[in-house]
Design a protein around this motif. Structure first.
Motif, PDB file in Angstrom:
ATOM      1  N   GLU A 119      30.360  70.385 -61.664  1.00  0.00           N
ATOM      2  CA  GLU A 119      31.050  71.198 -60.669  1.00  0.00           C
ATOM      3  C   GLU A 119      32.184  71.984 -61.326  1.00  0.00           C
ATOM      4  O   GLU A 119      32.541  71.763 -62.488  1.00  0.00           O
ATOM      5  N   ASN A 120      32.700  72.936 -60.580  1.00  0.00           N
ATOM      6  CA  ASN A 120      33.777  73.819 -61.055  1.00  0.00           C
ATOM      7  C   ASN A 120      33.307  74.677 -62.221  1.00  0.00           C
ATOM      8  O   ASN A 120      34.079  74.991 -63.134  1.00  0.00           O
ATOM      9  N   ASN A 121      32.017  75.022 -62.211  1.00  0.00           N
ATOM     10  CA  ASN A 121      31.482  75.900 -63.255  1.00  0.00           C
ATOM     11  C   ASN A 121      32.081  77.297 -63.118  1.00  0.00           C
ATOM     12  O   ASN A 121      32.569  77.691 -62.059  1.00  0.00           O
ATOM     13  N   SER A 122      31.999  78.053 -64.212  1.00  0.00           N
ATOM     14  CA  SER A 122      32.552  79.408 -64.207  1.00  0.00           C
ATOM     15  C   SER A 122      31.575  80.350 -63.506  1.00  0.00           C
ATOM     16  O   SER A 122      30.405  80.422 -63.890  1.00  0.00           O
ATOM     17  N   PRO A 123      32.008  81.080 -62.510  1.00  0.00           N
ATOM     18  CA  PRO A 123      31.101  82.039 -61.848  1.00  0.00           C
ATOM     19  C   PRO A 123      30.629  83.104 -62.835  1.00  0.00           C
ATOM     20  O   PRO A 123      31.399  83.612 -63.651  1.00  0.00           O
ATOM     21  N   GLY A 124      29.339  83.423 -62.758  1.00  0.00           N
ATOM     22  CA  GLY A 124      28.759  84.428 -63.632  1.00  0.00           C
ATOM     23  C   GLY A 124      28.254  83.899 -64.949  1.00  0.00           C
ATOM     24  O   GLY A 124      27.629  84.635 -65.720  1.00  0.00           O
ATOM     25  N   ALA A 125      28.498  82.621 -65.242  1.00  0.00           N
ATOM     26  CA  ALA A 125      28.037  82.036 -66.500  1.00  0.00           C
ATOM     27  C   ALA A 125      26.607  81.522 -66.346  1.00  0.00           C
ATOM     28  O   ALA A 125      26.165  81.152 -65.254  1.00  0.00           O
ATOM     29  N   SER A 126      25.878  81.514 -67.464  1.00  0.00           N
ATOM     30  CA  SER A 126      24.508  81.010 -67.468  1.00  0.00           C
ATOM     31  C   SER A 126      24.529  79.484 -67.369  1.00  0.00           C
ATOM     32  O   SER A 126      25.255  78.813 -68.101  1.00  0.00           O
ATOM     33  N   ILE A 127      23.726  78.966 -66.468  1.00  0.00           N
ATOM     34  CA  ILE A 127      23.686  77.516 -66.277  1.00  0.00           C
ATOM     35  C   ILE A 127      22.361  76.911 -66.724  1.00  0.00           C
ATOM     36  O   ILE A 127      22.266  75.699 -66.925  1.00  0.00           O
ATOM     37  N   PHE A 128      21.340  77.747 -66.896  1.00  0.00           N
ATOM     38  CA  PHE A 128      20.032  77.200 -67.238  1.00  0.00           C
ATOM     39  C   PHE A 128      19.124  78.368 -67.618  1.00  0.00           C
ATOM     40  O   PHE A 128      19.472  79.533 -67.432  1.00  0.00           O
ATOM     41  N   SER A 129      17.974  78.056 -68.175  1.00  0.00           N
ATOM     42  CA  SER A 129      17.010  79.082 -68.532  1.00  0.00           C
ATOM     43  C   SER A 129      15.610  78.541 -68.308  1.00  0.00           C
ATOM     44  O   SER A 129      15.301  77.410 -68.696  1.00  0.00           O
ATOM     45  N   VAL A 130      14.783  79.350 -67.666  1.00  0.00           N
ATOM     46  CA  VAL A 130      13.382  78.982 -67.455  1.00  0.00           C
ATOM     47  C   VAL A 130      12.508  79.849 -68.347  1.00  0.00           C
ATOM     48  O   VAL A 130      12.873  80.981 -68.691  1.00  0.00           O
ATOM     49  N   SER A 131      11.379  79.322 -68.725  1.00  0.00           N
ATOM     50  CA  SER A 131      10.460  80.059 -69.594  1.00  0.00           C
ATOM     51  C   SER A 131       9.035  79.673 -69.245  1.00  0.00           C
ATOM     52  O   SER A 131       8.710  78.491 -69.128  1.00  0.00           O
ATOM     53  N   ALA A 132       8.200  80.687 -69.072  1.00  0.00           N
ATOM     54  CA  ALA A 132       6.782  80.481 -68.786  1.00  0.00           C
ATOM     55  C   ALA A 132       5.955  81.072 -69.924  1.00  0.00           C
ATOM     56  O   ALA A 132       6.404  81.970 -70.645  1.00  0.00           O
ATOM     57  N   ILE A 186      24.420  68.607 -58.809  1.00  0.00           N
ATOM     58  CA  ILE A 186      25.815  68.893 -59.140  1.00  0.00           C
ATOM     59  C   ILE A 186      26.469  67.588 -59.585  1.00  0.00           C
ATOM     60  O   ILE A 186      26.386  66.565 -58.884  1.00  0.00           O
ATOM     61  N   LEU A 187      27.090  67.618 -60.757  1.00  0.00           N
ATOM     62  CA  LEU A 187      27.751  66.436 -61.299  1.00  0.00           C
ATOM     63  C   LEU A 187      29.235  66.476 -60.961  1.00  0.00           C
ATOM     64  O   LEU A 187      29.872  67.530 -60.999  1.00  0.00           O
ATOM     65  N   ASP A 188      29.747  65.309 -60.661  1.00  0.00           N
ATOM     66  CA  ASP A 188      31.140  65.191 -60.232  1.00  0.00           C
ATOM     67  C   ASP A 188      32.090  65.284 -61.419  1.00  0.00           C
ATOM     68  O   ASP A 188      31.817  64.775 -62.507  1.00  0.00           O
ATOM     69  N   GLN A 189      33.225  65.960 -61.182  1.00  0.00           N
ATOM     70  CA  GLN A 189      34.343  65.957 -62.105  1.00  0.00           C
ATOM     71  C   GLN A 189      35.553  65.375 -61.397  1.00  0.00           C
ATOM     72  O   GLN A 189      35.638  65.389 -60.172  1.00  0.00           O
ATOM     73  N   ASN A 190      36.467  64.897 -62.179  1.00  0.00           N
ATOM     74  CA  ASN A 190      37.662  64.295 -61.585  1.00  0.00           C
ATOM     75  C   ASN A 190      38.632  65.399 -61.200  1.00  0.00           C
ATOM     76  O   ASN A 190      39.623  65.679 -61.897  1.00  0.00           O
ATOM     77  N   ASP A 191      38.323  66.034 -60.070  1.00  0.00           N
ATOM     78  CA  ASP A 191      39.139  67.163 -59.628  1.00  0.00           C
ATOM     79  C   ASP A 191      39.823  66.909 -58.293  1.00  0.00           C
ATOM     80  O   ASP A 191      40.394  67.830 -57.714  1.00  0.00           O
ATOM     81  N   ASN A 192      39.780  65.666 -57.804  1.00  0.00           N
ATOM     82  CA  ASN A 192      40.428  65.327 -56.540  1.00  0.00           C
ATOM     83  C   ASN A 192      41.437  64.204 -56.764  1.00  0.00           C
ATOM     84  O   ASN A 192      41.083  63.151 -57.328  1.00  0.00           O
ATOM     85  N   VAL A 193      42.669  64.443 -56.345  1.00  0.00           N
ATOM     86  CA  VAL A 193      43.703  63.401 -56.454  1.00  0.00           C
ATOM     87  C   VAL A 193      43.501  62.402 -55.330  1.00  0.00           C
ATOM     88  O   VAL A 193      42.970  62.744 -54.269  1.00  0.00           O
ATOM     89  N   PRO A 194      43.869  61.160 -55.545  1.00  0.00           N
ATOM     90  CA  PRO A 194      43.783  60.177 -54.459  1.00  0.00           C
ATOM     91  C   PRO A 194      44.633  60.599 -53.255  1.00  0.00           C
ATOM     92  O   PRO A 194      45.700  61.211 -53.405  1.00  0.00           O
ATOM     93  N   PHE A 215      30.548  75.800 -57.948  1.00  0.00           N
ATOM     94  CA  PHE A 215      30.077  74.778 -57.016  1.00  0.00           C
ATOM     95  C   PHE A 215      31.056  73.600 -56.975  1.00  0.00           C
ATOM     96  O   PHE A 215      31.704  73.274 -57.975  1.00  0.00           O
ATOM     97  N   ASP A 216      31.118  73.003 -55.801  1.00  0.00           N
ATOM     98  CA  ASP A 216      32.007  71.859 -55.578  1.00  0.00           C
ATOM     99  C   ASP A 216      31.142  70.664 -55.209  1.00  0.00           C
ATOM    100  O   ASP A 216      30.392  70.710 -54.229  1.00  0.00           O
ATOM    101  N   PHE A 217      31.230  69.616 -56.011  1.00  0.00           N
ATOM    102  CA  PHE A 217      30.408  68.429 -55.782  1.00  0.00           C
ATOM    103  C   PHE A 217      30.678  67.834 -54.406  1.00  0.00           C
ATOM    104  O   PHE A 217      29.760  67.300 -53.763  1.00  0.00           O
ATOM    105  N   GLU A 218      31.910  67.921 -53.972  1.00  0.00           N
ATOM    106  CA  GLU A 218      32.256  67.322 -52.677  1.00  0.00           C
ATOM    107  C   GLU A 218      31.665  68.129 -51.512  1.00  0.00           C
ATOM    108  O   GLU A 218      31.579  67.612 -50.397  1.00  0.00           O
ATOM    109  N   MET A 219      31.234  69.363 -51.768  1.00  0.00           N
ATOM    110  CA  MET A 219      30.618  70.182 -50.726  1.00  0.00           C
ATOM    111  C   MET A 219      29.087  70.188 -50.843  1.00  0.00           C
ATOM    112  O   MET A 219      28.376  70.046 -49.855  1.00  0.00           O
ATOM    113  N   VAL A 220      28.593  70.362 -52.048  1.00  0.00           N
ATOM    114  CA  VAL A 220      27.147  70.406 -52.288  1.00  0.00           C
ATOM    115  C   VAL A 220      26.835  69.478 -53.457  1.00  0.00           C
ATOM    116  O   VAL A 220      27.388  69.639 -54.547  1.00  0.00           O
TER     117      VAL A 220
END
Length: 561
Positions: free
Chosen positions: A242-255, A331-339, A299-304
């Motif tokens: 989560e908290n990925n940079s908008p516009g950055a490549s996250i994956f690639s598919v190939s056929a 979506i993998l969680d990051q420690n981005d929420n304080v108690p 993306f936010d893990f706590e939302m999606v």
């Protein structure tokens, strides 16, 4: 007297051949100098008048003089050139016999030389290619080349048999003309399996010994768009922090496409329709040429937490072929929420609270419990509690995992009447986040503590009474709606059935939690209107209302019913 008369010879006799026509049969390719025939002529004269000389007449074809010669004195005819059946099958020559007189006399005879064929010529192959490039989707029987074979020999030596190697997808079809063949496809071709064929055409005559010729026919198989793009793996999985940079490549598919050239040029698209609006696919884009997938938002893990989308791969053939792959996103969680401190919380929203306890409590008395929540999961959401700024003589302890505050010992007269506890709540992320809460513990005399406790109980009872009132109203409304629904269902069933007799039957199969149930009979079926639970032996009646059940009639019916 004796008179001796000597009769002198004069050249009054012509040479005479033993035959008027000499005929001989020879095989072709005789070696030079071979004797094929001897002509013989005699002359009755004497001396020079009787000496016979032989020669070919002067008006023969040049081929005779180049191939044969005759001995002037003996009449022997020998080979001096190539004897080729394919060139000349029969030689005809006139031989002259003349005597040696001053005025020679001559006579002629005919010599016929027949040449027999031997198998000395290999078959010849002539190929007329319509095209050496054939599409892989050609139907069986497609003509590729026209083949003409010839053999200069005759008879069996000129008879020809054509053949192709076993296992080739081609065959020879004879034409209406002799020694004419068509090279055609025998079965379907597949360029992805074999792109080029070198076909060895063998032509053999029937002579003894047989002679043969070979010719290699080169055929290239051209590509057609008969293979759709294929993904090596389907479905695919993306694990995205989560908290990925908008516009950055996250994956690639190939056929992969087994075709070539334009048929193998693949473009990628994310499948979108009305159903995908607002889904994960709405926030993704794919490079049509490379297949790189870009996230348009963070993306936010706590939302999606999970999502799914489909990528379509289409080749550039005509017509184009396509396939799609399912991509599951986690979506993998990051420690981005304080108690977040849930208790204690003051009226102004700060994490502060006041607790009063009697002075005479024993060790281990539960003072309060600090409650906290972390929106993260795993270690990032695992909270630990600890006391801050605590002295060695503090009468309180804090459970590290539960947040319970208890007394360590009994209070003495020297203990202060008010204690301020600072509690630190932190998670177990790699970079831990924390929050603090303040609990002020007032140590009071027992009577004051009981009075404060009564006030709290009174407030709590009022709150519980309000909750009870609302629950009663809610349950009453639900019950009224349920009864109305049952009445409506009964009326509908009565209006549908013509053979209807309402009979309230004994409830033998119902084990639900409602206080009553309604059963009735319509025709030869029994119906039960029930709530959320029903008998295990009940079956849903086809075509009836989904809340209506058919109960097997275990009672024996009277014959007159």
């Amino acid at each position: 007297m004796n008179i001796t008369i000597v009769v002198l010879d004069t050249n009054d006799n012509r040479p005479m051949f033993s035959k008027d026509v000499y005929s001989v049969t020879i095989t072709e390719n005789l070696s030079l100098g071979s004797l094929i025939l001897q002509v013989n002529a005699t002359d009755a004269d004497l001396g020079l008048n009787g000496e016979v000389q032989y020669s070919f007449v002067s008006n023969l074809k040049r081929k005779v003089y180049d191939t044969f010669e005759i001995d002037r004195n003996t009449g022997e005819i020998r080979v001096i050139g190539d004897v080729d059946y394919e060139d000349t099958e029969v030689y005809r020559a006139d031989v002259t016999a003349s005597d040696s007189a001053e005025s020679p006399m001559t006579t002629n005879c005919r010599v016929i030389i027949k040449v027999t064929d031997i198998n000395d010529n290999k078959p010849e192959i002539e190929v007329t290619s319509l095209s050496n490039l054939i599409p892989e989707d050609s139907k069986p029987g497609t003509v590729i080349s026209l083949i003409s074979v010839t053999d200069k020999d005759s008879g069996a030596n000129g008879k020809i048999v054509c053949s192709l190697p076993d296992g080739t997808p081609f065959e020879l079809k004879p034409s209406f003309q002799e020694n004419m063949y068509s090279l055609v496809t025998k079965r379907a071709l597949d360029r992805e399996m074999i792109t080029h064929y070198d076909i060895l055409l063998t032509v053999t005559d029937l002579g003894q010994p047989p002679l043969s010729s070979v010719k290699t026919l080169s055929i290239d198989v051209s590509d057609v768009n008969d293979n759709k793009p294929e993904f090596p793996q389907n479905p695919l999985e993306i694990f995205l922090l989560e908290n990925n940079s908008p516009g950055a490549s996250i994956f690639s598919v190939s056929a992969l496409d087994k075709d070539i050239n334009d048929n193998a040029v693949i473009s990628y698209h994310i499948i979108r329709d009305d159903k995908t609006k607002g889904d994960l696919a709405s926030f993704l884009n794919v490079n049509s040429e490379t297949g790189a997938i870009y996230a348009l938002k963070s993306f936010d893990f706590e939302m999606v937490k999970t999502g799914q989308f489909h990528v379509l791969a289409t080749d550039s053939g005509s017509p184009s072929l396509s396939s799609n792959v399912t991509v599951n996103v986690f979506i993998l969680d990051q420690n981005d929420n304080v108690p977040v401190i849930l208790y204690p919380v003051s009226a102004n929203g700060s994490a502060e609270g006041v607790e009063e306890i009697p002075r005479n409590v024993n060790a281990g008395h539960l003072v309060t419990k600090v409650r906290a929540y972390d929106a993260d999961i795993g270690y990032n959401g695992w909270l630990l509690f600890s006391l801050q700024e605590v002295s060695d003589h503090s009468p309180f302890s804090l459970d590290r995992y539960t947040g319970q505050i208890r007394t360590l010992r009994s209070f003495t007269e020297t203990d202060e009447a008010q204690h301020k506890l600072l509690i630190l709540v932190k998670d177990n992320g790699n970079v831990s986040l924390s929050a603090t809460a303040t609990v002020i513990v007032k140590v009071v005399e027992p009577k004051e503590a009981f009075a404060a406790s009564d006030v709290k109980h009174t407030v709590k009872d009022e709150e519980e009474n309000d909750v009870t009132f609302y629950l009663i109203i809610t349950l009453g409304s639900v019950s009224v709606l349920f009864v109305i629904s049952i009445i409506v269902l009964i009326v509908m069933q009565c209006s549908k059935s013509t053979d209807y007799s309402s009979k309230y039957l004994q409830d033998t199969n119902y084990d639900g939690t409602l206080c009553h149930s309604i059963q009735y009979r319509s025709g030869d079926k029994r119906y039960m209107l029930v709530g959320p639970r029903m008998s295990i032996g009940s079956t849903i009646a086809p075509g009836s209302n989904r809340n209506t059940l058919v109960i097997p009639d275990r009672r024996r019916r009277d014959s007159g019913e």
